[in-house]
Design a protein around this motif. Structure first.
Motif, PDB file in Angstrom:
ATOM      1  N   PRO A  17      83.218 -61.048  36.032  1.00 32.82           N
ATOM      2  CA  PRO A  17      82.177 -61.674  36.853  1.00 32.82           C
ATOM      3  C   PRO A  17      81.232 -60.674  37.511  1.00 32.82           C
ATOM      4  O   PRO A  17      80.167 -61.058  37.988  1.00 32.82           O
ATOM      5  CB  PRO A  17      82.961 -62.460  37.893  1.00 32.82           C
ATOM      6  N   GLU A  18      81.615 -59.402  37.533  1.00 34.89           N
ATOM      7  CA  GLU A  18      80.784 -58.385  38.178  1.00 34.89           C
ATOM      8  C   GLU A  18      79.649 -57.888  37.296  1.00 34.89           C
ATOM      9  O   GLU A  18      78.669 -57.351  37.791  1.00 34.89           O
ATOM     10  CB  GLU A  18      81.653 -57.205  38.611  1.00 34.89           C
ATOM     11  N   CYS A  19      79.759 -58.052  35.989  1.00 29.15           N
ATOM     12  CA  CYS A  19      78.747 -57.546  35.064  1.00 29.15           C
ATOM     13  C   CYS A  19      77.524 -58.470  35.049  1.00 29.15           C
ATOM     14  O   CYS A  19      77.605 -59.616  34.608  1.00 29.15           O
ATOM     15  CB  CYS A  19      79.305 -57.422  33.646  1.00 29.15           C
ATOM     16  N   PRO A  20      76.371 -57.962  35.504  1.00 24.96           N
ATOM     17  CA  PRO A  20      75.181 -58.810  35.590  1.00 24.96           C
ATOM     18  C   PRO A  20      74.549 -59.135  34.236  1.00 24.96           C
ATOM     19  O   PRO A  20      73.738 -60.047  34.144  1.00 24.96           O
ATOM     20  CB  PRO A  20      74.220 -57.991  36.456  1.00 24.96           C
ATOM     21  N   VAL A  21      74.935 -58.404  33.193  1.00 22.80           N
ATOM     22  CA  VAL A  21      74.334 -58.639  31.866  1.00 22.80           C
ATOM     23  C   VAL A  21      75.362 -59.129  30.843  1.00 22.80           C
ATOM     24  O   VAL A  21      75.079 -59.191  29.657  1.00 22.80           O
ATOM     25  CB  VAL A  21      73.622 -57.370  31.338  1.00 22.80           C
ATOM     26  N   GLU A  22      76.562 -59.486  31.315  1.00 16.87           N
ATOM     27  CA  GLU A  22      77.629 -60.017  30.467  1.00 16.87           C
ATOM     28  C   GLU A  22      77.907 -59.122  29.262  1.00 16.87           C
ATOM     29  O   GLU A  22      78.033 -59.588  28.136  1.00 16.87           O
ATOM     30  CB  GLU A  22      77.300 -61.445  30.039  1.00 16.87           C
ATOM     31  N   ALA A  23      78.043 -57.809  29.516  1.00 21.71           N
ATOM     32  CA  ALA A  23      78.281 -56.839  28.451  1.00 21.71           C
ATOM     33  C   ALA A  23      79.760 -56.649  28.140  1.00 21.71           C
ATOM     34  O   ALA A  23      80.109 -55.921  27.225  1.00 21.71           O
ATOM     35  CB  ALA A  23      77.665 -55.497  28.825  1.00 21.71           C
ATOM     36  N   ILE A  24      80.641 -57.311  28.881  1.00 19.18           N
ATOM     37  CA  ILE A  24      82.084 -57.114  28.713  1.00 19.18           C
ATOM     38  C   ILE A  24      82.682 -58.274  27.923  1.00 19.18           C
ATOM     39  O   ILE A  24      82.451 -59.439  28.222  1.00 19.18           O
ATOM     40  CB  ILE A  24      82.774 -56.994  30.082  1.00 19.18           C
ATOM     41  N   SER A  25      83.469 -57.908  26.892  1.00 15.08           N
ATOM     42  CA  SER A  25      84.148 -58.900  26.054  1.00 15.08           C
ATOM     43  C   SER A  25      85.639 -58.876  26.353  1.00 15.08           C
ATOM     44  O   SER A  25      86.224 -57.807  26.535  1.00 15.08           O
ATOM     45  CB  SER A  25      83.947 -58.588  24.574  1.00 15.08           C
ATOM     46  N   GLU A  26      86.262 -60.050  26.355  1.00 18.07           N
ATOM     47  CA  GLU A  26      87.691 -60.161  26.604  1.00 18.07           C
ATOM     48  C   GLU A  26      88.488 -59.774  25.375  1.00 18.07           C
ATOM     49  O   GLU A  26      88.016 -59.857  24.252  1.00 18.07           O
ATOM     50  CB  GLU A  26      88.055 -61.593  26.998  1.00 18.07           C
ATOM     51  N   ASP A  28      92.786 -57.857  24.329  1.00 13.22           N
ATOM     52  CA  ASP A  28      93.974 -57.186  24.856  1.00 13.22           C
ATOM     53  C   ASP A  28      93.536 -56.081  25.812  1.00 13.22           C
ATOM     54  O   ASP A  28      94.126 -55.868  26.851  1.00 13.22           O
ATOM     55  CB  ASP A  28      94.807 -56.593  23.731  1.00 13.22           C
ATOM     56  N   ILE A  29      92.514 -55.350  25.393  1.00 12.99           N
ATOM     57  CA  ILE A  29      91.815 -54.384  26.236  1.00 12.99           C
ATOM     58  C   ILE A  29      90.356 -54.812  26.184  1.00 12.99           C
ATOM     59  O   ILE A  29      89.809 -55.026  25.101  1.00 12.99           O
ATOM     60  CB  ILE A  29      91.964 -52.953  25.709  1.00 12.99           C
ATOM     61  N   TYR A  30      89.732 -54.966  27.322  1.00 14.10           N
ATOM     62  CA  TYR A  30      88.346 -55.412  27.340  1.00 14.10           C
ATOM     63  C   TYR A  30      87.434 -54.328  26.772  1.00 14.10           C
ATOM     64  O   TYR A  30      87.778 -53.149  26.753  1.00 14.10           O
ATOM     65  CB  TYR A  30      87.929 -55.771  28.761  1.00 14.10           C
ATOM     66  N   VAL A  31      86.256 -54.741  26.297  1.00 11.63           N
ATOM     67  CA  VAL A  31      85.306 -53.827  25.669  1.00 11.63           C
ATOM     68  C   VAL A  31      83.930 -54.042  26.289  1.00 11.63           C
ATOM     69  O   VAL A  31      83.525 -55.172  26.537  1.00 11.63           O
ATOM     70  CB  VAL A  31      85.230 -54.095  24.145  1.00 11.63           C
ATOM     71  N   ILE A  32      83.216 -52.942  26.518  1.00 16.31           N
ATOM     72  CA  ILE A  32      81.850 -53.010  27.027  1.00 16.31           C
ATOM     73  C   ILE A  32      80.890 -52.694  25.888  1.00 16.31           C
ATOM     74  O   ILE A  32      81.018 -51.666  25.228  1.00 16.31           O
ATOM     75  CB  ILE A  32      81.625 -52.013  28.182  1.00 16.31           C
ATOM     76  N   ASP A  33      79.937 -53.573  25.645  1.00 20.91           N
ATOM     77  CA  ASP A  33      78.917 -53.362  24.619  1.00 20.91           C
ATOM     78  C   ASP A  33      77.902 -52.349  25.150  1.00 20.91           C
ATOM     79  O   ASP A  33      77.165 -52.651  26.098  1.00 20.91           O
ATOM     80  CB  ASP A  33      78.240 -54.686  24.297  1.00 20.91           C
ATOM     81  N   PRO A  34      77.838 -51.166  24.544  1.00 21.33           N
ATOM     82  CA  PRO A  34      76.917 -50.140  25.053  1.00 21.33           C
ATOM     83  C   PRO A  34      75.445 -50.502  24.913  1.00 21.33           C
ATOM     84  O   PRO A  34      74.597 -49.971  25.629  1.00 21.33           O
ATOM     85  CB  PRO A  34      77.265 -48.905  24.226  1.00 21.33           C
ATOM     86  N   GLU A  35      75.134 -51.428  24.013  1.00 17.25           N
ATOM     87  CA  GLU A  35      73.754 -51.875  23.828  1.00 17.25           C
ATOM     88  C   GLU A  35      73.302 -52.776  24.981  1.00 17.25           C
ATOM     89  O   GLU A  35      72.119 -52.828  25.302  1.00 17.25           O
ATOM     90  CB  GLU A  35      73.600 -52.619  22.502  1.00 17.25           C
ATOM     91  N   LEU A  36      74.238 -53.478  25.588  1.00 16.45           N
ATOM     92  CA  LEU A  36      73.913 -54.393  26.693  1.00 16.45           C
ATOM     93  C   LEU A  36      74.103 -53.757  28.066  1.00 16.45           C
ATOM     94  O   LEU A  36      73.441 -54.145  29.026  1.00 16.45           O
ATOM     95  CB  LEU A  36      74.788 -55.652  26.613  1.00 16.45           C
ATOM     96  N   CYS A  37      74.997 -52.785  28.155  1.00 17.90           N
ATOM     97  CA  CYS A  37      75.334 -52.164  29.434  1.00 17.90           C
ATOM     98  C   CYS A  37      74.115 -51.488  30.061  1.00 17.90           C
ATOM     99  O   CYS A  37      73.400 -50.735  29.404  1.00 17.90           O
ATOM    100  CB  CYS A  37      76.442 -51.133  29.228  1.00 17.90           C
ATOM    101  N   ILE A  38      73.882 -51.785  31.354  1.00 23.84           N
ATOM    102  CA  ILE A  38      72.749 -51.181  32.062  1.00 23.84           C
ATOM    103  C   ILE A  38      73.211 -50.087  33.033  1.00 23.84           C
ATOM    104  O   ILE A  38      72.446 -49.623  33.872  1.00 23.84           O
ATOM    105  CB  ILE A  38      71.917 -52.252  32.807  1.00 23.84           C
ATOM    106  N   SER A  39      74.474 -49.692  32.920  1.00 28.70           N
ATOM    107  CA  SER A  39      75.043 -48.593  33.704  1.00 28.70           C
ATOM    108  C   SER A  39      74.941 -48.804  35.207  1.00 28.70           C
ATOM    109  O   SER A  39      74.679 -47.870  35.958  1.00 28.70           O
ATOM    110  CB  SER A  39      74.384 -47.266  33.310  1.00 28.70           C
TER     111      SER A  39
END
Length: 55
Positions: A17-26, A28-39
């Protein structure tokens, strides 16, 4: 600079819920899409295990 989720992830969901651009996928281990991540660092601050690191 995108963020990465390490093997320390326990898939608790605190970061989702903290990611403002919904770059995190659920999974076993969550993953952050580097193309969407705004750092913004919101996910890293929310992670109780310290599993999220800056690349």
């Amino acid at each position: 600079m995108a963020y990465t989720i390490t093997d320390a992830c326990v898939a608790c969901g605190s970061c989702l819920p903290e990611c403002p651009v919904e770059a995190i996928s659920e999974g076993d281990i969550y993953v952050i899409d580097p193309e969407l991540c705004i750092s913004c660092g919101a996910c890293m601050d929310a992670c109780p295990t310290g599993a999220i690191l800056a690349d």
